[in-house]
Motif scaffolding. Structure first.
Motif, PDB file in Angstrom:
ATOM      1  N   PHE A   1       0.816  -1.216   0.000  1.00 28.84           N
ATOM      2  CA  PHE A   1       0.000   0.000   0.000  1.00 28.84           C
ATOM      3  C   PHE A   1       0.849   1.265   0.000  1.00 28.84           C
ATOM      4  CE2 PHE A   1      -2.306  -3.293   2.475  1.00 28.84           C
ATOM      5  CZ  PHE A   1      -3.287  -3.566   1.533  1.00 28.84           C
ATOM      6  N   TRP A   2       2.073   1.149  -0.494  1.00 25.99           N
ATOM      7  CA  TRP A   2       2.946   2.322  -0.544  1.00 25.99           C
ATOM      8  C   TRP A   2       2.349   3.364  -1.492  1.00 25.99           C
ATOM      9  CZ3 TRP A   2       7.097   3.460   2.362  1.00 25.99           C
ATOM     10  CH2 TRP A   2       7.863   4.557   1.989  1.00 25.99           C
ATOM     11  N   GLY A   3       2.277   4.587  -1.033  1.00 24.17           N
ATOM     12  CA  GLY A   3       1.703   5.656  -1.837  1.00 24.17           C
ATOM     13  C   GLY A   3       0.256   5.954  -1.505  1.00 24.17           C
ATOM     14  N   GLU A   4      -0.416   5.032  -0.796  1.00 24.66           N
ATOM     15  CA  GLU A   4      -1.787   5.301  -0.371  1.00 24.66           C
ATOM     16  C   GLU A   4      -1.767   6.315   0.771  1.00 24.66           C
ATOM     17  OE1 GLU A   4      -4.499   4.203  -1.721  1.00 24.66           O
ATOM     18  OE2 GLU A   4      -3.598   2.823  -3.157  1.00 24.66           O
ATOM     19  N   GLU A   5      -2.645   7.292   0.689  1.00 26.68           N
ATOM     20  CA  GLU A   5      -2.610   8.377   1.668  1.00 26.68           C
ATOM     21  C   GLU A   5      -2.979   7.920   3.073  1.00 26.68           C
ATOM     22  OE1 GLU A   5      -5.094  11.480   0.249  1.00 26.68           O
ATOM     23  OE2 GLU A   5      -3.808  11.986  -1.457  1.00 26.68           O
ATOM     24  N   VAL A   6      -3.849   6.926   3.178  1.00 28.05           N
ATOM     25  CA  VAL A   6      -4.362   6.548   4.500  1.00 28.05           C
ATOM     26  C   VAL A   6      -3.602   5.380   5.118  1.00 28.05           C
ATOM     27  CG1 VAL A   6      -6.665   7.376   3.956  1.00 28.05           C
ATOM     28  CG2 VAL A   6      -6.085   5.013   3.475  1.00 28.05           C
ATOM     29  N   SER A   7      -2.771   4.691   4.343  1.00 29.31           N
ATOM     30  CA  SER A   7      -2.118   3.492   4.878  1.00 29.31           C
ATOM     31  C   SER A   7      -1.170   3.829   6.023  1.00 29.31           C
ATOM     32  CB  SER A   7      -1.371   2.762   3.759  1.00 29.31           C
ATOM     33  OG  SER A   7      -0.437   3.631   3.132  1.00 29.31           O
TER      34      SER A   7
ATOM     35  N   ALA B   1       5.280   9.879   2.414  1.00 28.00           N
ATOM     36  CA  ALA B   1       4.147  10.464   1.687  1.00 28.00           C
ATOM     37  C   ALA B   1       4.205  11.987   1.723  1.00 28.00           C
ATOM     38  CB  ALA B   1       2.833   9.963   2.283  1.00 28.00           C
TER      39      ALA B   1
END
Length: 366
Positions: A87-93, A148
């Protein structure tokens, strides 16, 4: 014959490595999450559910407690590493991982308050192990949040630099005519271009393209009329006569065309934003209104299951205990079992209600 691509083997090797790492990350995330859930659940039970256990059971629990400590710690670490890759790059991860880690890491502060400082070695160890298990999630979460933030700052700086380099000719300025009226008609939403709108018969007739099944995003004649600069009457009745009729497509094809339209999907987004809070408040109101009846029903069912269990296990004689002093029980405690189950059921109902809403809005496009 074309020349062979010299990078073909390296590309295949790179794809193979990435595929292997993806598979390993999925395995780490799934296995680590399962191990962490089991370890954390048992440790939480050691904190709240071992108060009335006999000394022999406590000694046995202490003997195997370290296994659950390792399951929680290494499970969180493996799940965190897997989540960071997947989930690299996902804002909420990153924030989610950080919140979970902090909830565990700070448990050494609030869990003693929950048990009012009472407890033996088993409970003390469990609280310490829960706090330690949160450290990997905190570390990985901080790294993901920082990465991020750095990436977002870099993109903003690059786009800002490009924006500063943009030059307009003399007397030219950027046109700003973006409309976004809540639950508005097609010509009151984004993506409706001013040049086309001023020459659109649907706009002058004050109708919507999804009801007429024709519009500037799907019908060539609407764009052609605008490009030819044809004069459209501003009278609603007169303008409606200029709305094109496509007789080559079936009603089903026209409806499907509307479902794929960016303007209509913006309209659907507005409907979703309207009905989502209504759905949440409806579930909350139902929970409040039906809570006494449903809680009593769940409590009666739990008593029945408990009676069957005691009969089957030949443990029909109840030992005297003060349920109010326990963290939770069927008939009392700080938070009875039936209240916990009812709250979980309410969350499940909310999740499925949102799924139904999303199905109606985004799948059926109602």
């Amino acid at each position: 014959m074309g020349r062979p691509n010299p990078n073909y083997k390296s590309n295949v090797l790179s794809d193979t490595i990435v595929g292997f790492v993806d598979g390993a990350a999925k395995l780490m995330f799934t296995g680590g999450l399962l191990a962490a859930v089991v370890g954390i659940a048992v440790l939480i039970w050691h904190v709240f559910g071992s108060g009335n256990a006999d000394p022999q059971a406590l000694a046995q629990a202490l003997k195997y407690q370290d296994y659950f400590r390792q399951a929680a710690l290494w499970g969180i670490l493996a799940a965190g590493i897997g989540a960071a890759w997947l989930f690299w790059g996902e804002e909420v991860s990153g924030p989610i991982l950080l919140i979970v880690g902090l909830a565990l890491a700070l448990s050494s502060w609030y869990l003693p308050l929950a048990i009012q400082g009472q407890g033996g070695e088993l409970q003390g160890n469990a609280i310490t192990y829960l706090s330690t298990a949160g450290y990997p999630a905190v570390l990985i979460g901080i790294l993901m949040v920082l990465a991020a933030a750095i990436q977002a700052t870099k993109i903003r700086l690059e786009q800002g630099a490009k924006a500063e380099q943009m030059k307009y000719g003399k007397g030219m300025k950027e046109e700003k005519d973006v409309r976004n009226q809540f639950l508005g008609k097609c010509w009151q939403l984004p993506y409706c271009r001013k040049f086309v709108r001023e020459r659109c018969p649907i706009y002058h007739a004050k109708r919507t393209c999804w009801k007429e099944r024709v519009g500037c995003m799907c019908e060539e004649s609407v764009i052609k009329t605008a490009m030819e600069n044809k004069v459209i009457s501003k009278d609603m009745i007169a303008a409606s006569k200029f709305i094109p009729k496509n007789t080559k497509l079936s009603p089903a094809a026209k409806a499907e065309r509307c479902r794929q339209c960016v303007i209509y999907n913006e309209h659907q987004k507005h409907k979703y934003n309207l009905f989502l809070p209504i759905t949440i408040m409806g579930i909350a109101a139902s929970y409040i209104a039906l809570r006494p009846v449903m809680a009593d029903g769940i409590q009666s069912a739990l008593r029945g299951v408990d009676g069957v269990y005691k009969t089957v296990t030949l443990n029909a004689v109840q030992t005297a205990s003060d349920d109010s002093a326990r963290a939770t029980s069927i008939d009392g405690g700080a938070v009875p079992y039936n209240e916990i189950i009812l709250f979980v059921l309410a969350l499940v109902a909310l999740a499925y209600a949102i799924k139904v809403l999303e199905f109606l809005i985004w799948k059926l496009k109602i």
